[in-house]
Design an enzyme around this catalytic site. Structure first.
Site, short mmCIF file in Angstrom:
data_model
loop_
_atom_site.label_atom_id
_atom_site.label_comp_id
_atom_site.label_asym_id
_atom_site.label_seq_id
_atom_site.Cartn_x
_atom_site.Cartn_y
_atom_site.Cartn_z
N ASP A 104 37.34 44.54 39.56
CA ASP A 104 38.69 44.93 39.91
C ASP A 104 39.01 46.28 39.27
O ASP A 104 38.15 46.87 38.61
CB ASP A 104 39.70 43.86 39.48
N ASP A 120 41.96 48.13 36.88
CA ASP A 120 43.12 47.89 36.02
C ASP A 120 43.87 49.20 35.75
O ASP A 120 43.24 50.24 35.51
CB ASP A 120 42.68 47.30 34.67
N ASP A 164 44.95 45.09 38.94
CA ASP A 164 45.86 44.58 37.91
C ASP A 164 46.72 45.74 37.42
O ASP A 164 46.20 46.76 36.98
CB ASP A 164 45.08 43.98 36.72
#
Length: 509
Positions: A346, A348, A433
């Site tokens: 992912d 961040d 995120d």
């Protein structure tokens, strides 16, 4: 490294009111002037140390109260070589080669013989030749590797410069399998032990080829050593192979790959008899959370790795969107990509604004396929947290973003299927995120969200045990002075802790 307790030459006695009066150096004849002993008080205590110093002086040995240039032999009790060398560094002594580093067993043998005995290998605190300052690359010539100054590896990842160059991947890959299995089985002790050992091996500038190479390294307990020894001798780990074929491990590994599924849900599904994702999706009675539904909907995209190019494209989207609502916002990519990784699961981001309170509204604006917004709990938080692995209280958003592939350079991709009649999907779902911090806590938030996980855990542990401070993603508190230490940058936080600053790419522990 397991500590070996050497039986004391003298039986432990009850505390007495009267002690031997101190003996001055001038009242004892020095018979053995060729060596000068210094006895470390660390883990020994002042009373026992004083007693041993006086005993040695009575027998004609020269013993110094303070560590000086004349000292030739350093004696330690219940300290590993790594701990002694770390203690020496704390006293601004970088070159330990001028000392004989000896266990208390040597001192005991000298007292029994009434004269100096040979400092045999069994008495010496041994250490491998390890580059202390900066790990070498895989291109380092063998001649340079063999010339490394004998040093030590700290037990704390925050005192080791760990890059992405891992010379011991064959060991750490096995450790990661075992760590994952221990996590699935909630065996925190073994999980942490293998994580710490893997972190040490990732730091080393050379490949472990024999068990002697582990001499002096911290975090190498018997279970760790057994696994390493088997890999050296057999080329693989039977324990890891057993894990990979274990039905429970395979099921948990599969379940947890779904966005929104953690250990508790994996355990529940496993107990219900599910072994595949198809079985989970086929059960119409099962109530999935909104996050889990999104996880299944975009499963293939989220399972594939995020490239550096995709992360850069996502970064542009996020920055453009945030600055539409908050022009002076500071948006920083964190996590593995900040540490120099080329791929990740992912992306961040840490968001803040110099304008007080304005950052709190930015996540309420939309641009996402899915998001789970968690509001800030800073008002009721007690900072900093005493728990090493405590989660922070920032407002955050766990999201899935729609990345149109034309924003990514795909010139190197295979386009042979573009002529097919089937429609080619021109976008990809990316996990993102977003974390929002107040401006005054930004430095601490940036440090905490950069990682790695083991680096952050050891940094907090170091602050607690070595500096009598409490550190989390919000603040640093000095328990001795009873004050919060302000910091405008990561460099200032390292300085508060008395640590050399490590760049993000040196924190891949």
């Amino acid at each position: 490294m397991d500590k070996i307790r050497t039986p004391s030459l003298f039986p432990q006695r009850k505390k007495q009111k009267r002690l031997h009066p101190p003996i001055s150096l001038s009242s004892c004849e020095v018979k053995f002037s060729e060596l000068v002993i210094f006895i470390m008080e660390r883990k020994m205590g002042v009373t026992r140390r004083t007693f041993l110093m006086e005993l040695a002086r009575r027998k004609g040995f020269r013993v110094e109260n303070e560590l000086s240039d004349s000292v030739t032999h350093i004696v330690a009790e219940n300290n590993s070589c790594a701990e002694v060398l770390e203690w020496l560094r704390g006293h601004k002594i970088r070159d330990s080669s001028r000392f004989e580093l000896l266990d208390i067993s040597w001192f005991t043998a000298c007292m029994e013989a009434g004269k100096p005995v040979d400092s045999e290998k069994k008495h010496r605190l041994m250490v491998s030749q390890i580059l202390q300052s900066y790990p070498a690359t895989s291109d380092t010539p063998e001649s340079e590797t063999s010339s490394f100054v004998a040093g030590t590896v700290s037990q704390y990842a925050c005192q080791r410069r760990t890059t992405l160059n891992n010379c011991n991947k064959k060991f750490t890959d096995v450790f990661e399998i075992l760590v994952e299995n221990y996590e699935f089985r909630e065996n925190a002790v073994s999980c942490l032990a293998f994580m710490r050992a893997a972190s040490v091996l990732k730091f080393l500038p050379f490949t472990i080829v024999r068990m002697d190479d582990l001499e002096g390294l911290p975090c190498m307990g018997s279970e760790i050593r057994n696994v390493i020894e088997e890999i050296i001798e057999e080329g693989e780990s039977s324990q890891a192979n057993d894990v990979l074929t274990d039905e429970r491990y395979q099921s948990f590994k599969l379940f947890i790959s779904v966005f929104g599924v953690g250990l508790k849900t994996s355990e529940k599904w496993y107990r219900m008899g599910f072994r595949t994702l198809e079985e989970v999706k086929a059960d119409k009675t099962l109530k999935l959370s909104r996050m889990q539904k999104a996880g299944f909907l975009y499963y293939e995209d989220l399972l594939s790795r995020v490239s550096e190019a995709e992360a850069d494209a996502v970064s542009l989207i996020v920055k453009d969107a945030v600055r539409t609502f908050l022009p002076d916002a500071l948006v920083t990519i964190t996590g593995g990509f900040r540490r120099g990784k080329k791929i990740g699961h992912d992306v961040d981001f840490l968001i803040t604004s110099p304008e007080l309170g304005q950052e709190e509204e930015v996540l309420h604006k939309g641009l996402l396929l899915y998001y789970d917004l968690i509001e800030s709990t800073l008002e009721q938080a007690k900072l900093p947290s005493r728990k090493v692995d405590a989660f922070d209280h920032f407002q955050k958003c766990f999201a899935i973003l729609k990345l149109h592939l034309q924003r990514v350079d795909t010139s190197s991709c295979d386009t042979s299927k573009e002529s097919d009649k089937t429609e080619v999907k021109d976008w990809k779902a990316i996990r993102v995120d977003l974390v929002v911090s107040p401006f005054e806590q930004y430095a601490y938030a940036l440090l905490g969200w950069t990682g790695s996980r083991q680096f952050e855990r050891d940094l907090r542990r170091y602050a607690t045990h070595e500096r009598k401070m409490m550190l989390d993603n919000h603040a640093l508190y000095d328990k001795t002075k009873k004050i919060f230490l302000k910091a405008k940058s990561e460099e200032e936080i390292f300085a508060h802790l008395g640590l050399d600053y490590l760049e993000p790419w040196e924190r891949n522990a």
